[in-house]
Write a protein that holds these residues in place. Structure first.
Motif, PDB file in Angstrom:
ATOM      1  N   ASN A  75     -39.046  -9.351 -30.515  1.00  0.00           N
ATOM      2  CA  ASN A  75     -37.979  -9.669 -29.576  1.00  0.00           C
ATOM      3  C   ASN A  75     -36.621  -9.556 -30.261  1.00  0.00           C
ATOM      4  N   TYR A  76     -35.744  -8.768 -29.669  1.00  0.00           N
ATOM      5  CA  TYR A  76     -34.387  -8.599 -30.169  1.00  0.00           C
ATOM      6  C   TYR A  76     -33.425  -9.040 -29.062  1.00  0.00           C
ATOM      7  N   LEU A  77     -32.803 -10.211 -29.247  1.00  0.00           N
ATOM      8  CA  LEU A  77     -31.880 -10.746 -28.246  1.00  0.00           C
ATOM      9  C   LEU A  77     -32.503 -10.753 -26.854  1.00  0.00           C
ATOM     10  N   GLY A  78     -33.783 -11.134 -26.786  1.00  0.00           N
ATOM     11  CA  GLY A  78     -34.461 -11.240 -25.508  1.00  0.00           C
ATOM     12  C   GLY A  78     -35.087  -9.953 -25.017  1.00  0.00           C
ATOM     13  N   LEU A  79     -34.902  -8.830 -25.720  1.00  0.00           N
ATOM     14  CA  LEU A  79     -35.498  -7.559 -25.331  1.00  0.00           C
ATOM     15  C   LEU A  79     -36.734  -7.314 -26.180  1.00  0.00           C
ATOM     16  N   LYS A  80     -37.846  -6.967 -25.532  1.00  0.00           N
ATOM     17  CA  LYS A  80     -39.120  -6.811 -26.226  1.00  0.00           C
ATOM     18  C   LYS A  80     -39.372  -5.351 -26.546  1.00  0.00           C
ATOM     19  N   ALA A  81     -39.777  -5.080 -27.776  1.00  0.00           N
ATOM     20  CA  ALA A  81     -40.031  -3.704 -28.206  1.00  0.00           C
ATOM     21  C   ALA A  81     -41.222  -3.666 -29.139  1.00  0.00           C
ATOM     22  N   GLY A  82     -41.916  -2.527 -29.138  1.00  0.00           N
ATOM     23  CA  GLY A  82     -43.020  -2.301 -30.057  1.00  0.00           C
ATOM     24  C   GLY A  82     -42.549  -1.477 -31.240  1.00  0.00           C
ATOM     25  N   ILE A  83     -43.142  -1.742 -32.406  1.00  0.00           N
ATOM     26  CA  ILE A  83     -42.747  -1.065 -33.640  1.00  0.00           C
ATOM     27  C   ILE A  83     -43.968  -0.383 -34.255  1.00  0.00           C
ATOM     28  N   ILE A  84     -43.804   0.866 -34.654  1.00  0.00           N
ATOM     29  CA  ILE A  84     -44.841   1.613 -35.371  1.00  0.00           C
ATOM     30  C   ILE A  84     -44.297   1.993 -36.735  1.00  0.00           C
ATOM     31  N   LYS A  85     -45.020   1.627 -37.785  1.00  0.00           N
ATOM     32  CA  LYS A  85     -44.641   2.048 -39.130  1.00  0.00           C
ATOM     33  C   LYS A  85     -45.384   3.329 -39.460  1.00  0.00           C
ATOM     34  N   VAL A  86     -44.656   4.379 -39.752  1.00  0.00           N
ATOM     35  CA  VAL A  86     -45.219   5.714 -39.938  1.00  0.00           C
ATOM     36  C   VAL A  86     -45.665   5.913 -41.383  1.00  0.00           C
ATOM     37  N   SER A  87     -46.856   6.487 -41.553  1.00  0.00           N
ATOM     38  CA  SER A  87     -47.360   6.783 -42.897  1.00  0.00           C
ATOM     39  C   SER A  87     -47.589   8.272 -43.128  1.00  0.00           C
ATOM     40  N   GLU A  88     -47.807   9.042 -42.045  1.00  0.00           N
ATOM     41  CA  GLU A  88     -48.062  10.470 -42.173  1.00  0.00           C
ATOM     42  C   GLU A  88     -47.384  11.216 -41.026  1.00  0.00           C
ATOM     43  N   VAL A  89     -46.925  12.441 -41.318  1.00  0.00           N
ATOM     44  CA  VAL A  89     -46.265  13.270 -40.307  1.00  0.00           C
ATOM     45  C   VAL A  89     -46.862  14.671 -40.367  1.00  0.00           C
TER      46      VAL A  89
END
Length: 279
Positions: free
Chosen positions: A252-266
């Motif tokens: 939650n960022y200032l009441g806004l919800k977001a998903g986070i993906i940490k990238v390991s391969e491209v």
């Protein structure tokens, strides 16, 4: 929405060569893979076929795991996701001839198809429509959240600290396009690699992607933190990339919800380097 078999609308959408279509598979260890496969076509309400063309990792996965997911988005922003079982490859016959005669393979600069893959449809798992205004709203929300993540950590506006940069500039640019088609995949509880539409998926500085959850449907809310995921983007050129990593959860960022993906391969997901790891 869950429905056995494909509706006429989905069959018609799959018949178009100009729209983004994605095929999700998984290896024997449960690592998902999702790439654009524009040749995906519906034979009828119970069968989907596709051309084996520069799909080395996908083929390898299908040899050990028959469960698949399919996702597509039309020009008028209708989104469909499908669950099925891979039945095998055919090196000749009606399906092979049909796919070989498509313009994308008759006149390409590389080579013809190796075989025709056949998928048995089990469920139409999602059917939804979104508007251009909804897409723009989701994108603007994520752009705002990206700015927030650069602020000093204060309460709910904690900054995400990314590690060594993993996303090459050209990959970041494609994920940041509003018009790019983007899907995420993970293994659901039944072990199926699920295709999830994420119209707002964008890069963060360093080695992460961020997205809002409103337009991912119910499925995205089922993904647990530390789940292995794959995400893919294709643009109109067309140019495509796939990233793999770990879902870090919702923040939650200032009441806004977001998903986070940490990238390991491209990986590149288009010719001439389809399947090649680039970071």
């Amino acid at each position: 929405m869950k429905k056995n078999g494909l509706s006429k609308d989905v069959i018609n959408a799959l018949s178009k060569e100009s729209i983004p279509k994605f095929l999700a598979t998984a290896d024997e260890n449960g690592l998902p893979n999702i790439v654009p496969v524009i040749s995906l076509s519906a034979v009828n309400e119970k069968r989907i076929i596709f051309a084996e063309f520069m799909l080395w990792k996908t083929r390898k996965n299908l040899e050990v795991n028959s469960k698949v997911g399919v996702g597509l988005i039309t020009e008028d922003l209708k989104i469909y996701t499908i669950r099925g079982r891979f039945e095998g490859f055919q090196k000749s016959g009606e399906y092979f001839d049909y796919l070989s005669n498509k313009d994308m393979f008759r006149y390409n600069a590389y080579t013809g198809i190796r075989s025709a893959g056949v998928i048995k449809v089990e469920e139409l798992t999602q059917s939804l429509s979104i508007s251009k205004l909804q897409v723009l709203s989701e994108v603007m929300k994520i752009r705002f959240l990206k700015r927030i993540t650069h602020l000093p950590s204060t309460g709910n506006a904690s900054a995400l600290q990314t590690g060594k940069p993993k996303l090459p500039p050209q990959v970041k640019e494609k994920f940041n396009r509003v018009a790019g088609a983007k899907f995420l995949s993970y293994l659901n509880r039944e072990g199926y690699p699920t295709a999830i539409p994420l119209v707002s998926l964008m890069s963060l500085d360093g080695d992460a992607l961020i997205f809002s959850i409103k337009r991912g449907g119910e499925e995205i809310g089922k993904v647990k933190p530390k789940t292995l995921v794959a995400a893919s983007v294709i643009t109109f050129e067309p140019i495509a990339y796939q990233v793999k990593g770990t879902f870090e959860g919702f923040k939650n960022y200032l009441g806004l919800k977001a998903g986070i993906i940490k990238v390991s391969e491209v990986y590149s997901a288009c010719p001439p380097l389809a399947g090649k790891r680039i970071a």
